[in-house]
Design a protein around this motif. Structure first.
Motif, mmCIF file in Angstrom:
data_model
loop_
_atom_site.group_PDB
_atom_site.id
_atom_site.type_symbol
_atom_site.label_atom_id
_atom_site.label_comp_id
_atom_site.label_asym_id
_atom_site.label_seq_id
_atom_site.Cartn_x
_atom_site.Cartn_y
_atom_site.Cartn_z
ATOM 1 N N LYS A 69 0.820 -1.210 0.000
ATOM 2 C CA LYS A 69 0.000 0.000 0.000
ATOM 3 C C LYS A 69 0.861 1.270 0.000
ATOM 4 C CE LYS A 69 -3.763 2.278 2.245
ATOM 5 N NZ LYS A 69 -4.457 2.545 3.485
ATOM 6 N N ASP A 70 0.381 2.266 -0.731
ATOM 7 C CA ASP A 70 1.090 3.547 -0.846
ATOM 8 C C ASP A 70 0.583 4.489 0.249
ATOM 9 O OD1 ASP A 70 1.890 6.124 -1.507
ATOM 10 O OD2 ASP A 70 1.727 5.791 -3.658
ATOM 11 N N TYR A 71 1.449 4.828 1.199
ATOM 12 C CA TYR A 71 1.031 5.700 2.307
ATOM 13 C C TYR A 71 1.408 7.166 2.085
ATOM 14 C CZ TYR A 71 -0.403 1.622 4.972
ATOM 15 O OH TYR A 71 -1.066 0.500 5.396
ATOM 16 N N GLY A 72 1.800 7.493 0.877
ATOM 17 C CA GLY A 72 2.094 8.893 0.581
ATOM 18 C C GLY A 72 3.512 9.291 0.964
ATOM 19 N N ILE A 73 3.741 10.605 0.926
ATOM 20 C CA ILE A 73 5.109 11.139 1.026
ATOM 21 C C ILE A 73 5.638 11.169 2.456
ATOM 22 C CG2 ILE A 73 6.555 13.146 0.498
ATOM 23 C CD1 ILE A 73 5.323 11.615 -1.930
ATOM 24 N N HIS A 74 6.831 10.613 2.636
ATOM 25 C CA HIS A 74 7.521 10.627 3.922
ATOM 26 C C HIS A 74 9.006 10.934 3.708
ATOM 27 C CE1 HIS A 74 3.834 8.509 4.909
ATOM 28 N NE2 HIS A 74 4.093 8.711 6.192
ATOM 29 N N GLY A 75 9.664 11.337 4.795
ATOM 30 C CA GLY A 75 11.081 11.686 4.703
ATOM 31 C C GLY A 75 11.986 10.552 5.161
ATOM 32 N N PHE A 76 13.150 10.395 4.478
ATOM 33 C CA PHE A 76 14.115 9.336 4.800
ATOM 34 C C PHE A 76 15.521 9.921 4.764
ATOM 35 C CE2 PHE A 76 10.398 7.606 2.809
ATOM 36 C CZ PHE A 76 10.106 6.441 3.520
ATOM 37 N N ILE A 77 16.343 9.501 5.736
ATOM 38 C CA ILE A 77 17.753 9.924 5.700
ATOM 39 C C ILE A 77 18.521 8.912 4.851
ATOM 40 C CG2 ILE A 77 19.838 10.373 7.050
ATOM 41 C CD1 ILE A 77 18.044 10.944 9.449
ATOM 42 N N VAL A 78 19.143 9.410 3.775
ATOM 43 C CA VAL A 78 19.831 8.508 2.865
ATOM 44 C C VAL A 78 21.271 8.976 2.678
ATOM 45 C CG1 VAL A 78 19.788 7.418 0.586
ATOM 46 C CG2 VAL A 78 17.640 8.174 1.634
ATOM 47 N N GLN A 79 22.213 8.046 2.844
ATOM 48 C CA GLN A 79 23.602 8.391 2.534
ATOM 49 C C GLN A 79 23.798 8.316 1.027
ATOM 50 O OE1 GLN A 79 26.676 6.277 4.645
ATOM 51 N NE2 GLN A 79 28.320 7.194 3.412
ATOM 52 N N LEU A 80 24.437 9.329 0.465
ATOM 53 C CA LEU A 80 24.587 9.403 -0.988
ATOM 54 C C LEU A 80 26.012 9.118 -1.442
ATOM 55 C CD1 LEU A 80 22.633 12.733 -1.528
ATOM 56 C CD2 LEU A 80 21.727 10.411 -1.737
ATOM 57 N N ARG A 81 26.969 9.599 -0.646
ATOM 58 C CA ARG A 81 28.362 9.496 -1.077
ATOM 59 C C ARG A 81 29.197 8.819 -0.009
ATOM 60 N NH1 ARG A 81 26.947 14.599 -3.448
ATOM 61 N NH2 ARG A 81 27.532 14.669 -5.655
ATOM 62 N N SER A 82 30.252 8.196 -0.456
ATOM 63 C CA SER A 82 31.199 7.560 0.443
ATOM 64 C C SER A 82 31.849 8.605 1.344
ATOM 65 C CB SER A 82 32.278 6.861 -0.388
ATOM 66 O OG SER A 82 33.476 6.745 0.358
ATOM 67 N N LEU A 83 32.006 8.271 2.620
ATOM 68 C CA LEU A 83 32.699 9.191 3.518
ATOM 69 C C LEU A 83 34.209 9.047 3.380
ATOM 70 C CD1 LEU A 83 30.363 8.999 6.645
ATOM 71 C CD2 LEU A 83 30.575 10.863 4.987
ATOM 72 N N ASP A 84 34.623 8.044 2.618
ATOM 73 C CA ASP A 84 36.065 7.870 2.391
ATOM 74 C C ASP A 84 36.569 8.731 1.241
ATOM 75 O OD1 ASP A 84 36.476 6.084 4.414
ATOM 76 O OD2 ASP A 84 35.898 4.355 3.178
ATOM 77 N N ASP A 85 35.914 8.581 0.097
ATOM 78 C CA ASP A 85 36.456 9.277 -1.080
ATOM 79 C C ASP A 85 35.402 10.130 -1.814
ATOM 80 O OD1 ASP A 85 34.821 7.474 -2.259
ATOM 81 O OD2 ASP A 85 36.409 6.376 -3.311
ATOM 82 N N HIS A 86 34.215 10.296 -1.203
ATOM 83 C CA HIS A 86 33.191 11.193 -1.741
ATOM 84 C C HIS A 86 32.553 10.650 -3.038
ATOM 85 C CE1 HIS A 86 31.344 14.985 -0.735
ATOM 86 N NE2 HIS A 86 31.367 15.399 -1.977
ATOM 87 N N SER A 87 32.842 9.432 -3.423
ATOM 88 C CA SER A 87 32.217 8.914 -4.647
ATOM 89 C C SER A 87 30.787 8.472 -4.347
ATOM 90 C CB SER A 87 33.036 7.743 -5.196
ATOM 91 O OG SER A 87 33.067 6.718 -4.232
ATOM 92 N N PRO A 88 29.895 8.584 -5.321
ATOM 93 C CA PRO A 88 28.500 8.200 -5.098
ATOM 94 C C PRO A 88 28.419 6.720 -4.740
ATOM 95 C CG PRO A 88 28.719 9.441 -7.140
ATOM 96 C CD PRO A 88 30.100 9.148 -6.670
ATOM 97 N N LEU A 89 27.520 6.373 -3.828
ATOM 98 C CA LEU A 89 27.353 4.975 -3.436
ATOM 99 C C LEU A 89 26.714 4.190 -4.580
ATOM 100 C CD1 LEU A 89 26.226 5.221 0.313
ATOM 101 C CD2 LEU A 89 28.521 5.086 -0.696
ATOM 102 N N PRO A 90 26.863 2.880 -4.567
ATOM 103 C CA PRO A 90 26.272 2.059 -5.636
ATOM 104 C C PRO A 90 24.775 2.330 -5.786
ATOM 105 C CG PRO A 90 27.681 0.728 -4.222
ATOM 106 C CD PRO A 90 27.595 2.081 -3.583
#
Lengths: 610, 610
Positions: free
Chosen positions: A143-164
Motif C-alpha cells: 500500500k502507498d502511504y504517501g510522502i515521507h522523509g528518509f535519511i539517505v547516505q549518498l556518497r562515500s565518507l572515504d572518497d566522496h564517490s557516489p554509493l552504488p
C-alpha cells in the motif's frame, strides 16, 4: 568572472574558511548565522543548516536526533533536502520516488521509477552533500502511504564517490553570472538503493519491523511551527534584499546628474526629479514596511510555538495564511523592486559592478522556492473564502482577519477624507484598506456561490481571488506599519520620517490599485486624486532625508558590493577603475584578433566561392 | 559557460564566419541583416552596420560618404558610435568631450578634459573597432557650438594597437552569464588627439579652413527619418523577443502538469489553470499587438521619408512622439513580460537551459538605450500638452492624435456597454481608450495651468504625465490592432482567433488600469466587471489554439534555444541531458574536494586556536 568550476571551488573554500572561523571563535548559532549572512553567497551550508538539520529536528524521533544531529553539527556529514523532482515541484503529493519496505531485510528500497522522478534542484546535492533527507512515497504491505522523509547516505565518507545505485550530478547553469551558480543544485536518481528501516524519519509515523504503518501520537500540527519560522526568515530577507537595492539606487541618484542646467550651470541631481522620486520612494517605504512586518512575524512565530506547546491549534490556519501571503507578496514585490532600482540607475545599473544584476539574479528564486507565490496566494484566498462564510455564520474572526468581523460597517462605509492631508490619518488609511480587502473577498465569495460547484467557482474566479488575497496581505503590511509607529521610536525626528514613509507606502498602493478602491466604492475619484496630491508633497518632504534613510540600514560598502552605492559617493573613479579588472583588459589587443579580426580587416578571409 | 575571454573570442569567430558567408552567398543587405539576426548574439557588427554606417550616411557630406562608406562596406575598417560618456547618457547636450579646431594645422583636437567625459558604453569600442563616430563639443574661434559628430581612427590598421593619445578598454561584466558579455562595450579617452578637419561630419554644418562655423542649407529635420527607422526596428524586436518568451512559456505550460489529480489520475496541464491563462494569454496577445504596430511603423517610416523629401515637416513632431512612445511602452512591457514568462515556467525557468534568463538579460538594455524609457515618455507628454492647447485653440490634429480633435464628444461620452459581450465591439473599446487618454491629458494640462509656471507645473505633475503618455500609447497599439483586423487575413479562422487576442489585449489593459478608466468616468464599475467577465470567457476560447498561436511564430528549436520550449514537447529528457553538459559534471568528485571538503568532513581543518 570566474568559470563555473572555479566559482564552485571558491565557494567550497569560503565555506570551509567560514566554518573554521565559527569553530575558532566559538560562535553561538545566532552569531554563526550572521557570519554566513555576510559571506553572502549561496552554498551547500545553507541547506545543511537551513533544511537538513531542521528536518531531522522536526521529523526525527529523539533517538534519530541523538544519532544524526551530533554528526551534522560537527560537519562529519553534509546534508541536503531532496524533495522536488524533475516533474514535480509545488505538488508534493505528486512526487514519484518510492521507498518500498522489504520486511525480509528490514530495509527500505529507494527507487526512481521514471525519469521525471529524478530529484532535481536540491541545493548542495549535486557535488557537496554526503547525505540527504529524501522525500518519497512510502510503500509497505503493497500500500502507498504517501510522502515521507528518509535519511539517505549518498556518497562515500572515504572518497566522496557516489554509493552504488546512486546517480548524482549538477543540473547546470542558472540565471546571472554568479548568483546561484556557486550552488550545486543537483539531480539524484536511485536504482534500488537500500537503507535501514530506522532511517525513515519516524516522529509522526512509523513502519514496524513487520511492515505495519502506524501513526504516533505526536500531532502533525507541530510541523507548522517550522513553516512559520522559515517564511518569517524569507520576509526578513526580502526587507534585506530590497533595502540593499534601494540603498544603491538612492545614493547613486543623489550623485548622478542629468539635464536641468540653464546656461551651462550645474545639472540637476536625478533624485530631485519627481519621476525618480515617485518610483524610488515607494520602494524605500516598502523596505521599511517589510522590515516591520518581519519583526512582527518573529513575534507571531513565538506566539504560535507557545500555543502549539499548549496544544492550542486554533490560530494555526490564520498564522499559516498570514505567513504564506506575506511570503508571496513581499518576495514578488522585492524581485520587481530590485529590477526597478537597477533601471533607476540608468545604463550603469546594467554593469555587474553596480551590484544590481547579481542582486536580482540571486533574489528571484525566492518567488518560487518554499511555495510558489501564486500557489501560496490561492491558499490565502481559500482561507479568506472560508472566513467569509464563517463570518456570515456569526463566528468572530481573530488575528489578522479580525477586521472581517466588522463586516456590517466595512461593507457600506464611505471614506470621510475631504482634503489631501486627511489621508495622513492612519485610521482613514486603515478603514479604506480594510473595506477594500473585505469587499473584494465578499465579491469573490458571492460570485463563487453562483457557480455549479464550489470548486468550479473557485477555479473560474481564481484570477480575482489572487487580487483579493493581495489586497488582504497589503492590509496586513499597512496595519503592522501603523502599529509599529504607535510604539516609542527613539531618536529625535525619526518617528516623523517613518510616518511619512508609512503614508507613502499605503498611498502608493492606493494609487497603484485605484481600480480596486474605486470599483468597490471604498473611495471616490476625488479622494483618489487627493491621495495622489498628498503623495507628491510627501515625496518632497522625504527628499532631504532620503540618503539618511538608506544610510540608516548601515550596510558596509563591502556588503553592498556596488560601485554606484558607495558611501562616499565617489562613484565615477570607482566605476572607471573597476572596468580595468575585466579579463578582456588583460591584453590591449584581444585574443582572437589574429584569427578572426585581422583577416577580415585585411580582406583575407578564405572564401569558398569567390 | 565560456569565460569572458573565450566568449568574446567566440563572438569574433562567429562574426567573421557570418561575414564570410554573406560575401560567398552574395547576400543582399536585407538578407545579411536576417543572417545576423539568426546569429543572435550581440557583437561589434551590430554597431558597425546599425550605427556607424547610418551616421556617416545621414550626417556625412557626399564626399565623406564616398571616402568612408566603401571601406566600411568591405570591413576594411570597423566602426562604432561613441556618444555616451561616463557622466552623461540621456542628456546629449551635456557631453564633455571637446573637439577644438586648430586653424594652424587645419585639425581638430579631440580631448577628454575630465574623468566623466570618458566615452563609456559604446558597443564594439572596447576591443574591436578601428574607427568611431565620436560626438564632442565643437569649439572654434573660442566659441562652443555644441555637440557634433567626428570620424576618428582609434586603432592602428597594422597591428590593432591604440593610436597615440587614445586610451581604450572594455567596461567590464554585465547582466547575465552570456547576454551582452559577448559585446565589448568600451571606454575611450582622448589626450589631445588630432584629426583632419574633413573628418567632422559636415552635412548639416561645417567649419571652414579659417575656422568659421557655418550651417549648410540641409534642413536638420532630415535626421529625424533615421530616428523613426531605428525605433521602428526596436518595436519589431520587442515583438520578436516577447513572442520567443511566450512561445517557450505556452509550450511548456501545455507539457507541465501539476495538481488536480483525483485519486491518482493524471494531473492537469498548467495551461488549463485560469491563473496561468490570465497571466500568459495577455502576453500572447501583446506579442501579436506589437507585431502589428511594428508593421504599421514600417509604413509610417516610408510616409515620413516621402514627406521629408517633399520638404513637408508638418507631421514630424507627431511621428516623433508616436515612435518615442511606442519604443518606451513596448520595450518596458516586453522586459517585464519575459521575466513573467520565466516565472510562469516555475523553477525550471531559472535554469539557463530554459533560454529565459538569457533572453531577459540580453533584452532589458532596450529599456535604456536609444532613449531612456521614462525620458521618452516625458517627451510624449510634452507633445500631448502642446496638442491639448492647440486643440483648445481650434487646430485640428492629425495622425495618431487625430482623436483629440473629437474633444467635445470624448470629454463627456459614457460607454454604452451593457453586457459582457458588448465589449467585443471594437468601437466600444476604441471609444473608452480614446476618452481615457484624452481626459488624462486634459486633467494634466489643467493641473499644470494652476502652477506658478508651465515648467514648474510640468515637473510637479511629471508622474501623472507619464501615466497620461502611457494611456495615449496604449490607445495607439489598440487602434492599430483593430485596424489590422479590418484588413483581409488569409487562412480559415485566423481572423477570429486574432480578434479574440485583440479583445484580450485591450481588456487586460482596461482591467490593469481600471483606476484610470473609473476615475476619469470613462467606464462604470459594472462595465469594468463585465470586461473582466468577458476576459475569463476569452481565455477559455483561446486555450485550445494557444499552442498553435505560438507555433505560428515559426521559430526553430535552434533559434528558441530552450529545452522547455521544444516543438516536440519532449522536455524532461532534454532537461536531463542538458544538465550533464555543465563543466561541474566533468568529474564525479568536484575540484576542491581534497582541499576544502575532505578536511572539513574529516575534522582536519587547521584551526588556529583549538
Amino acid at each position: 568572472m570566474l568559470s563555473r568550476k572555479e566559482l564552485f571551488k571558491d565557494t567550497l573554500k569560503k565555506a570551509a574558511h567560514a566554518w573554521k572561523r565559527i569553530v575558532e571563535l566559538r560562535l553561538t548559532e545566532e552569531e554563526a548565522n550572521l557570519l554566513r549572512l555576510y559571506v553572502d553567497q549561496p552554498g551547500y551550508v545553507d541547506l545543511h543548516w537551513g533544511m537538513f538539520v531542521p528536518a531531522i529536528k522536526g521529523q526525527g524521533t529523539e533517538e534519530q536526533q541523538k544519532k544524526w544531529l551530533p554528526m551534522a553539527y560537527k560537519f562529519q556529514i553534509i546534508g541536503c533536502y531532496a524533495q522536488t523532482e524533475l516533474g514535480h515541484g509545488s505538488n508534493v503529493q505528486g512526487l514519484e520516488t518510492t521507498a518500498t519496505f522489504d520486511p525480509s531485510t528490514d530495509e527500505f528500497v529507494m527507487h526512481s521509477p521514471t525519469l521525471t522522478s529524478s530529484k532535481w534542484w536540491p541545493g548542495g546535492l549535486g557535488k557537496a552533500s554526503t547525505h540527504a533527507v529524501v522525500y518519497a512515497r512510502l510503500i509497505t504491505e503493497g500500500k502507498d502511504y504517501g510522502i515521507h522523509g528518509f535519511i539517505v547516505q549518498l556518497r562515500s565518507l572515504d572518497d566522496h564517490s557516489p554509493l552504488p545505485g546512486v546517480t548524482l550530478g549538477d543540473i547546470g547553469g542558472k540565471f546571472g553570472s554568479g548568483a546561484y551558480n556557486s550552488m550545486d543544485n543537483g539531480v539524484l536518481r536511485f536504482d534500488h538503493v537500500r537503507i535501514p528501516r530506522d532511517q525513515m524519519l519516524m516522529r509522526l509515523s512509523q513502519v514496524t519491523r513487520e511492515g505495519k504503518y502506524v501513526h504516533s501520537d505526536v500531532p502533525k500540527q507541530l510541523l507548522y511551527g517550522t513553516m512559520v519560522y522559515v517564511r518569517q526568515t524569507i520576509v526578513a530577507d526580502a526587507s534585506k534584499a530590497l533595502s540593499r537595492a534601494v540603498c544603491i539606487a538612492v545614493r547613486y541618484s543623489a550623485i548622478r546628474k542629468q539635464f536641468g542646467s540653464q546656461d551651462g550651470g550645474p545639472e540637476t541631481q536625478v533624485l530631485n526629479y519627481k519621476t525618480q522620486q515617485s518610483r524610488l520612494f515607494p520602494l524605500l517605504a516598502s523596505a521599511y514596511a517589510y522590515r516591520f512586518v518581519g519583526q512582527w512575524l518573529k513575534w507571531l512565530y513565538t506566539d504560535v510555538n507557545q500555543k502549539l506547546e499548549a496544544k492550542d491549534y486554533s490560530t494555526l490556519p490564520e498564522a499559516h495564511a498570514c505567513t504564506a501571503g506575506l511570503k508571496s507578496v513581499t518576495t514578488s514585490a522585492t524581485a520587481d523592486a530590485i529590477e526597478e532600482c537597477r533601471k533607476l540607475c540608468g545604463g550603469h545599473g546594467y554593469l555587474n559592478s553596480s551590484g544590481l544584476p547579481e542582486l536580482f539574479a540571486v533574489y528571484v528564486p525566492a518567488c518560487t522556492y518554499e511555495g510558489d507565490n501564486v500557489v501560496l496566494l490561492l491558499q490565502v484566498a481559500r482561507f479568506l473564502m472560508k472566513t467569509v462564510s464563517q463570518v456570515a455564520a456569526g463566528k468572530q474572526p481573530v488575528g489578522t482577519i479580525a477586521y472581517m468581523g466588522n463586516i456590517q460597517h466595512l461593507m457600506q462605509c464611505k471614506s470621510a477624507v475631504n482634503t489631501a492631508e486627511d489621508w495622513l490619518n492612519p485610521a482613514a488609511i486603515k478603514e479604506v484598506f480594510e473595506a477594500r480587502a473585505l469587499r473584494m473577498a465578499v465579491n469573490c465569495a458571492q460570485n463563487i456561490s453562483k457557480a455549479p460547484s464550489q470548486e468550479e467557482g473557485f477555479s473560474e474566479l481564481s484570477p480575482d481571488l489572487l487580487e483579493a488575497a493581495v489586497a488582504h496581505v497589503q492590509l496586513i503590511i499597512v496595519t503592522k506599519f501603523i502599529e509599529k509607529l504607535q510604539e516609542d521610536i527613539p531618536g529625535p525626528g525619526v518617528k516623523e520620517q517613518l510616518q511619512k514613509l508609512c503614508s507613502i507606502y499605503a498611498l502608493h498602493l492606493l494609487h497603484k490599485h485605484l481600480g480596486d478602491f474605486l470599483s468597490t466604492g471604498c473611495v471616490t475619484a476625488r479622494q483618489g486624486a487627493l491621495a495622489n496630491e498628498l503623495l507628491g508633497k510627501l515625496y518632497a518632504q522625504v527628499r532631504p532625508n532620503a540618503v539618511a534613510l538608506v544610510d540608516a540600514f548601515d550596510y558596509t560598502d563591502h556588503y553592498l558590493g556596488s560601485v554606484l552605492g558607495r558611501y562616499d559617493g565617489d562613484v565615477y573613479p570607482a566605476l572607471y577603475e573597476e572596468a580595468w579588472k575585466d579579463p578582456l583588459n588583460e591584453t590591449v589587443v584581444p585574443d582572437g584578433y589574429q584569427e578572426h579580426l585581422r583577416p577580415l580587416l585585411k580582406q583575407q578571409l578564405k572564401l569558398s566561392r569567390l
